[in-house]
Scaffold this motif. Structure first.
Motif, short mmCIF file in Angstrom:
data_model
loop_
_atom_site.label_atom_id
_atom_site.label_comp_id
_atom_site.label_asym_id
_atom_site.label_seq_id
_atom_site.Cartn_x
_atom_site.Cartn_y
_atom_site.Cartn_z
N MET A 1 -0.16 -8.83 -2.11
CA MET A 1 -0.33 -7.76 -3.29
C MET A 1 1.29 -7.46 -4.11
O MET A 1 1.76 -6.39 -3.83
CB MET A 1 -1.25 -7.03 -3.39
CG MET A 1 -2.30 -6.75 -5.15
SD MET A 1 -2.94 -4.58 -4.82
CE MET A 1 -2.24 -5.15 -6.59
N ILE A 150 -2.85 0.76 8.50
CA ILE A 150 -2.36 0.04 7.99
C ILE A 150 -3.01 -0.82 6.13
O ILE A 150 -2.51 -0.57 5.90
CB ILE A 150 -2.68 -1.57 8.75
CG1 ILE A 150 -2.08 -1.64 10.15
CG2 ILE A 150 -1.80 -2.76 7.76
CD1 ILE A 150 -2.23 -2.15 11.37
N GLN A 151 -4.20 -0.14 6.24
CA GLN A 151 -5.09 -0.97 4.54
C GLN A 151 -4.47 0.15 4.56
O GLN A 151 -4.12 0.01 2.98
CB GLN A 151 -6.53 -0.35 4.64
CG GLN A 151 -7.50 -1.78 5.02
CD GLN A 151 -8.86 -1.20 5.77
OE1 GLN A 151 -8.90 -0.34 5.65
NE2 GLN A 151 -9.86 -2.11 5.27
N THR A 153 -1.66 1.96 4.46
CA THR A 153 -0.13 1.45 3.87
C THR A 153 0.53 0.42 2.48
O THR A 153 1.73 0.64 1.98
CB THR A 153 0.52 1.06 5.60
OG1 THR A 153 0.57 2.09 5.98
CG2 THR A 153 2.19 1.21 5.14
N LEU A 154 -1.02 -0.29 2.90
CA LEU A 154 -0.76 -1.62 2.07
C LEU A 154 -0.64 -1.15 0.47
O LEU A 154 0.00 -1.74 -0.12
CB LEU A 154 -1.73 -2.53 2.20
CG LEU A 154 -1.66 -3.11 3.64
CD1 LEU A 154 -2.34 -4.25 3.63
CD2 LEU A 154 -0.47 -4.55 3.29
N TYR A 156 -0.15 2.36 -0.47
CA TYR A 156 1.19 2.77 -0.46
C TYR A 156 1.97 2.28 -0.75
O TYR A 156 2.72 2.18 -1.73
CB TYR A 156 1.18 3.87 0.64
CG TYR A 156 2.10 4.90 0.60
CD1 TYR A 156 3.02 4.54 1.54
CD2 TYR A 156 2.27 5.84 -1.10
CE1 TYR A 156 4.22 5.62 1.37
CE2 TYR A 156 3.41 6.85 -1.13
CZ TYR A 156 4.04 6.32 0.84
OH TYR A 156 5.48 7.35 -0.21
N ILE A 157 2.71 0.81 -0.23
CA ILE A 157 3.50 0.66 -0.45
C ILE A 157 3.10 -0.26 -2.12
O ILE A 157 4.23 0.05 -2.83
CB ILE A 157 3.47 -1.24 0.21
CG1 ILE A 157 4.29 -0.27 2.06
CG2 ILE A 157 4.67 -2.04 -0.41
CD1 ILE A 157 4.30 -1.16 2.73
N LEU B 24 -4.23 -7.38 8.87
CA LEU B 24 -3.86 -6.82 7.60
C LEU B 24 -2.16 -6.98 8.37
O LEU B 24 -1.03 -5.85 7.11
CB LEU B 24 -3.73 -5.30 8.39
CG LEU B 24 -5.79 -5.26 7.76
CD1 LEU B 24 -5.81 -3.78 8.42
CD2 LEU B 24 -5.41 -4.59 6.17
N LEU B 28 0.38 -6.90 5.45
CA LEU B 28 2.19 -6.42 5.74
C LEU B 28 3.16 -6.99 5.54
O LEU B 28 4.42 -7.04 4.96
CB LEU B 28 2.66 -5.19 7.10
CG LEU B 28 1.73 -4.02 7.09
CD1 LEU B 28 1.14 -3.06 8.12
CD2 LEU B 28 2.24 -3.23 5.53
N SER B 31 3.79 -8.50 2.40
CA SER B 31 4.39 -6.83 1.44
C SER B 31 5.96 -6.70 1.37
O SER B 31 6.69 -6.11 0.21
CB SER B 31 3.98 -6.02 1.35
OG SER B 31 2.24 -6.23 1.30
N ILE B 57 9.96 1.63 3.30
CA ILE B 57 8.96 2.65 3.06
C ILE B 57 9.98 4.04 3.16
O ILE B 57 9.96 4.70 1.45
CB ILE B 57 7.48 3.42 4.06
CG1 ILE B 57 6.29 2.28 3.44
CG2 ILE B 57 7.05 4.73 2.79
CD1 ILE B 57 5.29 2.95 3.98
N LEU B 60 12.22 2.75 -0.23
CA LEU B 60 11.99 3.11 -1.18
C LEU B 60 11.86 4.44 -2.08
O LEU B 60 11.91 4.64 -3.26
CB LEU B 60 10.18 2.61 -1.34
CG LEU B 60 9.44 0.81 -1.18
CD1 LEU B 60 8.95 0.56 -1.02
CD2 LEU B 60 10.17 0.65 -2.65
#
Lengths: 180, 94
Positions: A1, A150-151, A153-154, A156-157, B24, B28, B31, B57, B60
Protein backbone atom coordinates in the motif's frame (compact mmCIF):
# COMPACT_ATOMS: atom_id res chain seq x y z
CA UNK A 1 0.00 0.00 0.00
CA UNK A 2 1.25 3.44 -0.89
CA UNK A 3 0.32 6.80 0.56
CA UNK A 4 -2.74 8.02 -1.33
CA UNK A 5 -3.25 11.62 -2.31
CA UNK A 6 -6.23 11.87 0.01
CA UNK A 7 -4.05 10.76 2.91
CA UNK A 8 -1.46 13.34 1.95
CA UNK A 9 -4.05 16.08 1.69
CA UNK A 10 -5.57 15.25 5.03
CA UNK A 11 -2.15 15.12 6.64
CA UNK A 12 -1.28 18.52 5.20
CA UNK A 13 -4.50 20.04 6.47
CA UNK A 14 -4.02 18.70 9.96
CA UNK A 15 -0.37 19.65 10.03
CA UNK A 16 -1.28 23.17 8.94
CA UNK A 17 -3.78 23.34 11.77
CA UNK A 18 -1.10 22.36 14.25
CA UNK A 19 1.33 24.93 12.90
CA UNK A 20 -1.32 27.63 13.12
CA UNK A 21 -1.78 26.82 16.78
CA UNK A 22 1.88 27.55 17.20
CA UNK A 23 1.79 30.68 15.06
CA UNK A 24 1.75 33.18 17.93
CA UNK A 25 4.71 31.38 19.50
CA UNK A 26 6.74 30.84 16.36
CA UNK A 27 8.02 34.37 16.26
CA UNK A 28 9.18 34.32 19.83
CA UNK A 29 10.88 31.00 20.27
CA UNK A 30 14.26 29.52 19.55
CA UNK A 31 14.97 27.50 16.45
CA UNK A 32 15.11 24.27 18.38
CA UNK A 33 11.75 24.90 20.03
CA UNK A 34 10.28 25.72 16.67
CA UNK A 35 11.66 22.50 15.26
CA UNK A 36 10.10 20.53 18.08
CA UNK A 37 6.77 22.22 17.48
CA UNK A 38 6.91 21.42 13.79
CA UNK A 39 7.77 17.79 14.47
CA UNK A 40 5.11 17.34 17.15
CA UNK A 41 2.36 18.80 14.95
CA UNK A 42 3.48 16.53 12.13
CA UNK A 43 3.29 13.50 14.43
CA UNK A 44 -0.15 14.34 15.79
CA UNK A 45 -1.36 15.06 12.25
CA UNK A 46 -0.07 11.69 11.11
CA UNK A 47 -1.55 9.82 14.07
CA UNK A 48 -4.94 11.51 13.83
CA UNK A 49 -5.41 10.21 10.29
CA UNK A 50 -6.22 6.87 11.89
CA UNK A 51 -8.91 8.29 14.21
CA UNK A 52 -7.83 6.08 17.08
CA UNK A 53 -8.29 2.81 15.22
CA UNK A 54 -4.72 1.61 15.43
CA UNK A 55 -2.56 0.88 18.43
CA UNK A 56 0.49 2.79 17.17
CA UNK A 57 -1.51 5.97 16.52
CA UNK A 58 -3.02 5.92 20.01
CA UNK A 59 0.41 5.34 21.53
CA UNK A 60 1.93 8.18 19.52
CA UNK A 61 -0.83 10.57 20.55
CA UNK A 62 -0.36 9.68 24.20
CA UNK A 63 3.38 10.12 23.91
CA UNK A 64 3.00 13.51 22.24
CA UNK A 65 0.47 14.56 24.85
CA UNK A 66 3.09 14.08 27.56
CA UNK A 67 5.33 16.52 25.69
CA UNK A 68 2.70 19.08 24.73
CA UNK A 69 -0.74 18.39 26.13
CA UNK A 70 -2.18 21.69 24.90
CA UNK A 71 -1.20 21.12 21.29
CA UNK A 72 -2.66 17.63 21.18
CA UNK A 73 -5.95 18.72 22.72
CA UNK A 74 -6.28 21.58 20.26
CA UNK A 75 -5.44 19.48 17.25
CA UNK A 76 -7.75 16.67 18.22
CA UNK A 77 -10.71 18.66 19.47
CA UNK A 78 -13.68 16.99 17.91
CA UNK A 79 -12.06 13.61 17.58
CA UNK A 80 -12.67 12.48 21.16
CA UNK A 81 -9.46 14.04 22.36
CA UNK A 82 -10.03 13.20 26.01
CA UNK A 83 -10.54 9.51 25.47
CA UNK A 84 -7.53 9.22 23.17
CA UNK A 85 -5.23 10.99 25.57
CA UNK A 86 -6.37 9.38 28.79
CA UNK A 87 -7.39 5.96 27.67
CA UNK A 88 -5.19 3.22 28.98
CA UNK A 89 -3.52 1.50 26.10
CA UNK A 90 -5.21 -1.87 25.70
CA UNK A 91 -3.08 -4.72 26.79
CA UNK A 92 -3.60 -6.59 23.56
CA UNK A 93 -1.57 -9.45 24.79
CA UNK A 94 -1.85 -13.16 24.29
CA UNK A 95 -2.67 -14.39 27.74
CA UNK A 96 0.80 -15.36 28.84
CA UNK A 97 -0.34 -18.33 30.94
CA UNK A 98 -2.15 -19.96 28.05
CA UNK A 99 0.77 -19.43 25.69
CA UNK A 100 3.19 -20.85 28.24
CA UNK A 101 0.99 -23.87 28.82
CA UNK A 102 0.57 -24.67 25.14
CA UNK A 103 4.31 -24.19 24.56
CA UNK A 104 5.02 -26.67 27.34
CA UNK A 105 2.66 -29.17 25.75
CA UNK A 106 4.32 -28.73 22.39
CA UNK A 107 7.71 -29.27 23.93
CA UNK A 108 6.59 -32.60 25.38
CA UNK A 109 6.54 -34.02 21.84
CA UNK A 110 9.75 -36.01 21.93
CA UNK A 111 10.68 -36.58 18.29
CA UNK A 112 11.51 -33.54 16.20
CA UNK A 113 12.53 -34.02 12.63
CA UNK A 114 15.44 -32.10 11.17
CA UNK A 115 13.03 -29.86 9.34
CA UNK A 116 11.28 -28.98 12.55
CA UNK A 117 14.63 -28.14 14.15
CA UNK A 118 15.50 -25.74 11.37
CA UNK A 119 12.05 -24.21 11.57
CA UNK A 120 12.46 -23.73 15.31
CA UNK A 121 15.80 -21.97 14.83
CA UNK A 122 14.34 -19.74 12.15
CA UNK A 123 11.47 -18.92 14.45
CA UNK A 124 13.90 -17.89 17.18
CA UNK A 125 15.70 -15.51 14.85
CA UNK A 126 12.42 -14.03 13.69
CA UNK A 127 11.40 -13.51 17.30
CA UNK A 128 14.57 -11.56 17.94
CA UNK A 129 13.89 -9.32 14.97
CA UNK A 130 10.26 -8.74 15.88
CA UNK A 131 11.51 -7.54 19.24
CA UNK A 132 13.52 -4.91 17.37
CA UNK A 133 10.34 -3.92 15.59
CA UNK A 134 8.58 -3.46 18.92
CA UNK A 135 11.20 -0.90 19.81
CA UNK A 136 10.57 1.32 16.79
CA UNK A 137 6.80 1.13 16.42
CA UNK A 138 4.92 3.34 18.91
CA UNK A 139 3.07 1.17 21.38
CA UNK A 140 5.03 -1.84 20.24
CA UNK A 141 5.64 -2.94 23.78
CA UNK A 142 1.91 -3.70 24.08
CA UNK A 143 1.80 -5.90 21.00
CA UNK A 144 2.98 -9.31 22.06
CA UNK A 145 0.91 -10.86 19.28
CA UNK A 146 3.22 -11.04 16.24
CA UNK A 147 0.40 -10.83 13.72
CA UNK A 148 -0.90 -7.64 15.31
CA UNK A 149 2.61 -6.22 15.48
CA UNK A 150 3.24 -6.67 11.76
CA UNK A 151 -0.20 -5.35 10.81
CA UNK A 152 0.44 -2.24 12.88
CA UNK A 153 3.91 -1.92 11.36
CA UNK A 154 2.50 -1.96 7.84
CA UNK A 155 0.05 0.79 8.70
CA UNK A 156 2.69 2.80 10.54
CA UNK A 157 5.01 2.64 7.52
CA UNK A 158 2.37 3.95 5.13
CA UNK A 159 1.59 6.77 7.54
CA UNK A 160 5.27 7.65 7.96
CA UNK A 161 5.69 7.68 4.19
CA UNK A 162 2.76 10.07 3.93
CA UNK A 163 4.24 12.36 6.56
CA UNK A 164 7.70 12.41 5.01
CA UNK A 165 6.37 12.83 1.46
CA UNK A 166 4.34 15.89 2.30
CA UNK A 167 7.00 17.47 4.51
CA UNK A 168 9.62 16.89 1.84
CA UNK A 169 7.51 18.57 -0.85
CA UNK A 170 6.89 21.61 1.31
CA UNK A 171 10.48 22.02 2.42
CA UNK A 172 11.90 21.43 -1.07
CA UNK A 173 9.52 23.97 -2.56
CA UNK A 174 10.31 26.50 0.13
CA UNK A 175 14.06 26.02 -0.14
CA UNK A 176 14.11 25.99 -3.93
CA UNK A 177 13.29 29.63 -4.18
CA UNK A 178 15.65 30.74 -1.46
CA UNK A 179 18.74 29.52 -3.28
CA UNK A 180 18.94 32.43 -5.71
CA UNK B 1 -7.18 -37.55 25.98
CA UNK B 2 -7.98 -33.90 26.53
CA UNK B 3 -4.28 -32.98 26.68
CA UNK B 4 -3.65 -34.42 23.21
CA UNK B 5 -6.68 -32.51 21.90
CA UNK B 6 -5.29 -29.37 23.49
CA UNK B 7 -1.92 -29.92 21.91
CA UNK B 8 -3.51 -30.40 18.51
CA UNK B 9 -5.45 -27.19 18.94
CA UNK B 10 -2.36 -25.30 20.06
CA UNK B 11 -0.28 -26.53 17.14
CA UNK B 12 -3.03 -25.88 14.60
CA UNK B 13 -3.50 -22.35 15.84
CA UNK B 14 0.23 -21.71 15.58
CA UNK B 15 0.11 -23.07 12.05
CA UNK B 16 -2.59 -20.56 11.16
CA UNK B 17 -0.48 -17.80 12.64
CA UNK B 18 2.53 -18.91 10.62
CA UNK B 19 0.58 -18.56 7.38
CA UNK B 20 -0.72 -15.16 8.41
CA UNK B 21 2.76 -14.07 9.37
CA UNK B 22 4.26 -15.27 6.10
CA UNK B 23 1.64 -13.30 4.24
CA UNK B 24 2.23 -10.19 6.33
CA UNK B 25 5.98 -10.46 5.88
CA UNK B 26 5.59 -10.57 2.13
CA UNK B 27 3.48 -7.42 2.40
CA UNK B 28 6.29 -5.82 4.41
CA UNK B 29 8.70 -6.79 1.67
CA UNK B 30 6.57 -4.85 -0.80
CA UNK B 31 6.61 -1.74 1.36
CA UNK B 32 10.34 -1.45 1.81
CA UNK B 33 11.95 0.22 -1.20
CA UNK B 34 15.40 -1.20 -0.55
CA UNK B 35 14.24 -4.78 -0.72
CA UNK B 36 11.78 -4.19 -3.53
CA UNK B 37 14.36 -2.59 -5.75
CA UNK B 38 17.43 -4.63 -5.04
CA UNK B 39 16.16 -8.16 -5.00
CA UNK B 40 14.49 -9.81 -7.89
CA UNK B 41 14.10 -13.20 -6.31
CA UNK B 42 11.78 -14.14 -3.54
CA UNK B 43 14.51 -15.50 -1.35
CA UNK B 44 14.80 -12.70 1.17
CA UNK B 45 14.48 -14.30 4.55
CA UNK B 46 11.86 -13.25 7.06
CA UNK B 47 14.45 -12.04 9.54
CA UNK B 48 16.13 -9.95 6.85
CA UNK B 49 12.79 -8.35 5.99
CA UNK B 50 12.18 -7.55 9.65
CA UNK B 51 15.66 -6.12 10.05
CA UNK B 52 15.26 -3.94 6.97
CA UNK B 53 11.87 -2.83 8.26
CA UNK B 54 13.40 -1.59 11.51
CA UNK B 55 16.09 0.26 9.60
CA UNK B 56 13.57 1.77 7.21
CA UNK B 57 11.35 3.03 10.02
CA UNK B 58 14.34 4.57 11.79
CA UNK B 59 15.39 6.28 8.57
CA UNK B 60 11.91 7.67 7.97
CA UNK B 61 11.80 9.10 11.49
CA UNK B 62 15.23 10.61 11.05
CA UNK B 63 14.19 12.18 7.77
CA UNK B 64 11.10 13.67 9.38
CA UNK B 65 13.29 15.17 12.12
CA UNK B 66 15.66 16.54 9.52
CA UNK B 67 12.82 18.10 7.51
CA UNK B 68 11.43 19.71 10.66
CA UNK B 69 14.84 21.15 11.31
CA UNK B 70 15.17 22.55 7.80
CA UNK B 71 11.72 24.06 7.98
CA UNK B 72 12.43 25.75 11.29
CA UNK B 73 15.66 27.19 9.87
CA UNK B 74 13.74 28.49 6.86
CA UNK B 75 11.29 30.29 9.07
CA UNK B 76 14.23 32.00 10.70
CA UNK B 77 16.11 33.16 7.64
CA UNK B 78 13.48 33.63 5.01
CA UNK B 79 13.04 36.94 3.27
CA UNK B 80 9.45 37.92 4.01
CA UNK B 81 8.89 39.25 0.49
CA UNK B 82 10.06 36.21 -1.41
CA UNK B 83 7.74 33.68 -3.06
CA UNK B 84 8.93 30.92 -0.77
CA UNK B 85 7.87 32.99 2.20
CA UNK B 86 4.44 33.05 0.61
CA UNK B 87 4.44 29.28 0.48
CA UNK B 88 5.28 29.02 4.13
CA UNK B 89 2.92 31.78 5.05
CA UNK B 90 0.10 29.91 3.33
CA UNK B 91 1.11 26.83 5.23
CA UNK B 92 0.93 28.65 8.51
CA UNK B 93 -1.73 31.26 7.98
CA UNK B 94 -4.30 29.49 5.87
Amino acid sequence: MQPTSSMKEEFLQKWQMGLQIYRPLIDNTSVSERMKAIKLSADVAMASLRRGTTCWSRALIQKTATEDNFLVRQMLSGIKAETLINKKLPKVMCHRKIVRRSKKILRRRKSRSAIEEVAAKARKLVNKKTQGLRNVVPGGEFMSNDVLLIQETLDYIVSLQTQVNVMRSIVDAAEAGSER
Amino acid sequence: MSSSRRSRQASSSSRINDDQITDLISKLRQSIPEIRQNRRSNTVSASKVLQETCNYIRNLNKEADDLSDRLSQLLETIDPNSPQAAIIRSLINE
